[in-house]
Design an enzyme around this catalytic site. Structure first.
Site: not given
Ligand code: NAD
Length: 275
Positions: A161, A148
């Protein structure tokens, strides 16, 4: 010809957001995909959607905080598709209940800290640990970790985080260094603000607008922006790219702090007349 023909991929967190977009794109490009998620029901919905379009997909419930569950996920992948070539380590605990408890260091609750490290850092490490032997056997592999921009610049909250994600950047360096001779590459994608369900739930519109004002590419990200970057790293097109952390953020970390003000006011830097 698909860009991932003959490849088998696991995408953790594949039931939602970035992971879901990646599962669908990888499958369109010819990969057999394991949609792995804590939410097994939604993972099955994503996998069923892929199969309906003629792709190959298997849903697998997994909690990446549990090593035995990770081992079972990798074994299920190899049993179903005969190998493993791509691991997109995308899952993290993005629930608002979790992130809202993750504040400043001064007020850190040790349980929140331990949970963030167990899921967001130890989880990807364990997934890599169990994937590597199968990639080594095939002589080819790509591990894509997800951090991130909060791992590259600090914030007033979400300290656990951000630190866990900074660990992910380092994890990438270690995997890339140790496994290159086995034909395995490892890179990190560092998203900026991406309009996934997690962000739409957690982030008020005014914060989204503020973040956008700091983005040289004048929009927020979409899950497909990350999925396309992951596709490049998963495919042989990136065969000489390893050990990198790549921000996919519209350039948010590329500029000096006064950028948003200058753009808003159409100012340019000029020499002031001497008084
Ligand atoms: N969306 C953003 O702006 C953003 C920014 C920086 C980083 N990220 C990173 O991108 C990745 C995806 O994020 P997103 O926004 O698509 O999130 P999201 O919440 O849409 O999807 C995350 C998925 O991970 C699953 N999950 C959570 N804990 C879990 C576990 N212990 N074991 C297995 N699955 C698990 C959830 O059920 C969910 O389906 C993450 O690593 C997040 O930290 C996202």
């Amino acid at each position: 010809m698909g860009r991932l023909d003959d490849k088998v991929a696991i995408v953790t967190g594949g039931a939602s957001g970035i992971g879901r977009a990646a599962c669908e794109l990888f499958a369109q490009e010819g990969a057999a995909v394991v949609v792995a998620d804590l939410d097994a029901e939604r993972a099955e919905q994503v996998a069923a959607g892929i199969r309906k379009e003629g792709g190959r997909a298997l849903a697998q419930g997994v909690d990446i905080a549990e090593e035995a569950a990770i081992q079972a996920m990798v074994e299920a992948c190899v049993a179903e598709f005969g190998g493993l070539h791509v691991l997109f380590n995308n899952a993290a605990d993005t629930r608002i209940e979790t992130l809202s408890r993750d504040g400043s260091i001064e007020n850190m609750d040790i349980e929140v800290w331990n949970h963030a490290l167990a899921v967001d850092l130890r989880g990807p490490m364990l997934c890599a640990k169990h994937a590597i032997p199968h990639m080594a056997r095939a002589g080819i592999g790509s591990i894509i970790n997800t951090s991130s921009n909060q791992s590259l610049a600090a914030d007033l909250s979400q300290s656990a985080y951000g630190v866990a994600k900074a660990g992910v950047n380092a994890l990438t360096l270690f995997i890339a260094t140790q496994c290159g001779h086995q034909g395995i590459r490892c890179n990190t994608l560092s998203p900026g603000m991406i309009l996934t369900p997690a962000v739409k739930r957690a982030c008020p519109q005014e914060i989204q607008d503020e973040v956008r004002s700091h983005s040289p590419v004048d929009r927020l990200g979409e899950p497909e922006d990350l999925a396309r970057a992951a596709l490049f790293l998963a495919s042989d097109e990136s065969g000489y790219v390893s050990g990198q952390t790549i921000s996919v953020d519209g350039g948010q970390l590329a500029h000096l702090p006064h950028f948003a003000y200058m753009r808003r006011t159409s100012s340019t830097v000029t020499l002031q007349e001497e008084r």
